[in-house]
Motif scaffolding. Structure first.
Motif: not given
Length: 678
Positions: A520-521, A513-518, A549, A553
């Motif tokens: 995505e940003g 979840e952390y890397w997907n958020e990073i 991620a 993405q």
């Protein structure tokens, strides 16, 4: 008389009172202490006084000191022998003319946002002698601190000079593969030792910037690059001359073209893959089979065309007389690296690949008691397939038939089942458990490896002529089908040695979840979808969350996940997720050609390795493998960022230091770097 006796009696009673006793004892103690203090004062060091500015100093003296200064007693440098306090020996004599204390460099401590005191700032110039002692021999730079310095040690920051450009002859330089000094002194080359790693010793590594060819151009983007690349980027025509008739590669004016053929599949890789699928439908490319290894890959057309079937293939070949096969593969945008079956284990974990392929790869699998095929067995997942396309499969000459019989005999003894043989292709399957190994007749060779063997330990580990045990708990074999396996916590996650106070599965999910958020940003802010990223390396991959991620993405790239030997061995988890990667020690160069990656990602790498490695050596290695116009994203402690930025500027990179989402006072920063295309 009576009156005098009464007075004496009264005085005695007064003296015996408690108050008088106390007064007498205190007075006696004070007198004794005074004389003892005077006796010892000449033999012992006197106090160091902190002065906030003395009114007795004249104006000139006050102007030469900071507002707060340190004053030393005249005998501050006198050696003090503690034994004089406990023996009758006389105290040492004090010299009449004491030397002046050496001048002290003023240092200022800085408290960071975390409340940690650092001493990496100095008032005044650095000591050149000390700076010279800290340098490790890298030309063009002055090192910033001593290798292996511990936390809290004093750190000298020194400005880096510009690195020089290497000679033109080094434009394809691979440090651990081109070490001619060692290669010419090898005791034996019988088993392919010259194709293995032989790195330069410390102090003799890369100390310059590897140049690009004169007419280097921005690479052709994927997927067009699968079919053609610029001649000027890989200006070598040897493969065209040697393999032109096998439909590997051809030259058309300023481009190389790749028709998709191979030595055994000159009519194209797609037709060849269709044939394999028809022979053994259970291979199920892109579903059951997600990760493959192509041995002796040529220009990696096998792996290039498997990508369209959702299979990621690690294509490997040695650096040999067929110039730059791996460089062609990477220029095309296909996963590849230099590696050879020789005397050491390959840098991949046990049960890594769902399928291993060898098409005329020129390897004698049965030599030395089958030690090379046993390495394939270690790498192959339980229930996985080995595809062999070679002359012994179909040719009827006596020597070829003998080679086929040797292969049949060896594969039977290691419990592989010949699933299908058709035309020039033979396909075997590895067993799912150890039952066949245990039921063999006693004395049958090769034996099963002993229980002390660690099949995932690979860095400079010699090959072993034994059968790697399959875990009794089924770990490694019980992986989900693609794409579910990318997100499901693998069973081998439980075997990772790490400090964790929460369940590993929960840690795995949080990491994803952390890397997907990073990512995505990064896609939103830095417009990654416009950068034509294709060849990506995660230099400290962890569980592979960054690569996962990128897939989620929908960035059309592949990632080489590197797991440093200095941290937990998470590489089996990465392969169980359907990703590829390699074990590596970042104190040594990586085995790939120059200019082969579009993006290098390093999270926490430098703060982890700075006590083991010279970070300037790591960064120079990154510059070597980064394509002109490529990008570097470094997420790390703010304490190492200044050094990284200095070195990056010395290499000619453009840098941009940014805060993370945690804000300006967070312990980590994000550094963006770009390498100029000129």
């Amino acid at each position: 008389m009576a009156k005098g006796a009464g007075l004496l009696r009264h005085a005695a009673e007064l003296f015996q009172s408690h108050l008088c006793v106390k007064i007498f004892v205190l007075a006696l103690t004070a007198v004794v202490s005074f004389y003892l203090g005077r006796h010892w004062s000449d033999a012992s060091p006197q106090l160091v006084f902190f002065s906030g500015g003395s009114s007795s100093m004249d104006a000139a003296d006050r102007g030469s000191l900071p507002s707060s200064s340190v004053s030393l007693s005249p005998n501050a440098n006198v050696t003090f022998n503690a034994s004089t306090l406990t023996t009758d020996a006389p105290p040492p004599a004090v010299a009449a003319d004491l030397p002046s204390p050496p001048p002290q460099k003023a240092t200022v401590g800085i408290v960071d946002a975390n409340g940690t005191m650092t001493l990496d700032f100095e008032a005044g110039e650095a000591d050149p002698d000390l700076a010279e002692g800290l340098d490790d021999g890298i030309a063009g730079s002055n090192e910033t601190d001593a290798k292996g310095s511990g936390d809290g040690e004093r750190k000298i920051r020194i400005k880096f000079d510009k690195f020089r450009v290497c000679p033109e002859s080094m434009r394809e330089y691979i440090p651990c593969m081109d070490n001619e000094e060692v290669l010419t002194k090898l005791n034996s080359t019988e088993h392919g030792e010259r194709f293995e790693r032989h790195c330069p010793p410390e102090g003799k590594g890369l100390d310059c910037l590897v140049p690009a060819p004169k007419d280097y151009k921005k690479p052709i983007p994927w997927p067009q690059s699968r079919e053609e690349v610029w001649f000027s980027n890989v200006p070598h025509s040897r493969l065209v001359e040697d393999k032109g008739g096998q439909n590997w590669i051809s030259r058309d004016k300023d481009k190389f073209k790749f028709p998709g053929g191979g030595t055994q599949f000159i009519h194209g890789a797609n037709q060849y893959l269709d044939q394999i699928s028809q022979m053994v439908p259970d291979i199920a490319f892109g579903n059951h089979t997600r990760v493959a290894l192509d041995v002796g890959c040529g220009v990696a057309s096998f792996g290039a065309f498997l990508l369209s079937r959702n299979v990621t293939t690690m294509s490997i070949a040695p650096k040999d007389v067929h110039e730059n096969q791996i460089q062609f593969a990477l220029e095309r945008g296909v996963p590849a690296m230099i590696a050879a079956f020789a005397t050491h284990r390959l840098p991949y974990p046990s049960q890594a690949f769902d399928l291993i392929h060898c098409s005329r790869c020129r390897i004698n699998w049965t030599r030395d008691d089958g030690i090379l095929l046993l390495e394939v067995n270690r790498l192959l997942r339980a229930g996985g397939y080995f595809v062999w396309a070679a002359q012994p499969v179909y040719k009827h000459e006596e020597i070829q038939q003998e080679a086929w019989k040797d292969m049949e005999d060896l594969t039977t003894r290691i419990c592989w089942q010949l699933v299908k043989k058709e035309g020039y292709i033979a396909i075997w399957q590895k067993p799912l458990n150890n039952s066949c190994y245990m039921s063999r007749d006693s004395g049958v060779q090769p034996s099963v490896c002993d229980s002390e063997d660690q099949p995932n330990k690979v860095w400079y580990v010699n090959l072993k002529a034994c059968i790697t045990r399959i875990p009794e708990n089924g770990y490694g074999a019980n992986v989900s089908s693609w794409p579910a396996r990318l997100h499901d916590p693998p069973q081998r996650l439980q075997e990772v040695e790490m400090d964790s106070y929460i369940a590993r599965s929960e840690l795995f999910k949080a990491d994803s979840e952390y890397w997907n958020e990073i990512v995505e940003g990064h896609i939103r802010v830095f417009r990654w979808k416009e950068k034509n990223l294709r060849n990506v390396m995660d230099m400290k991959a962890g569980f592979g969350g960054f690569a996962a991620a990128l897939i989620k993405q929908q960035i059309d790239c592949w990632v080489m996940n590197v797991v440093p030997i200095s941290g937990p061995d998470t590489l089996p988890v990465i392969y169980d997720r359907g990703l590829i990667g390699v074990t590596h020690d970042w104190c040594e160069p990586f085995d790939t050609y120059p200019r082969t990656y579009d993006l290098l990602h390093a999270s926490g790498l430098f703060s982890q390795e700075q006590k083991r490695c010279n970070i300037s050596s790591i960064l120079l290695g990154m510059d070597r493998i980064l394509r002109p116009g490529g990008h570097v994203y470094i997420l790390d402690s703010r304490n190492v960022m200044e050094d990284i930025i200095d070195i990056a500027h010395a290499m000619g990179w453009r840098t941009d230091l940014r805060d993370t989402a945690d804000g300006p006072y967070a312990s980590r920063k994000l550094l963006l770097c770009d390498k100029s295309i000129s």
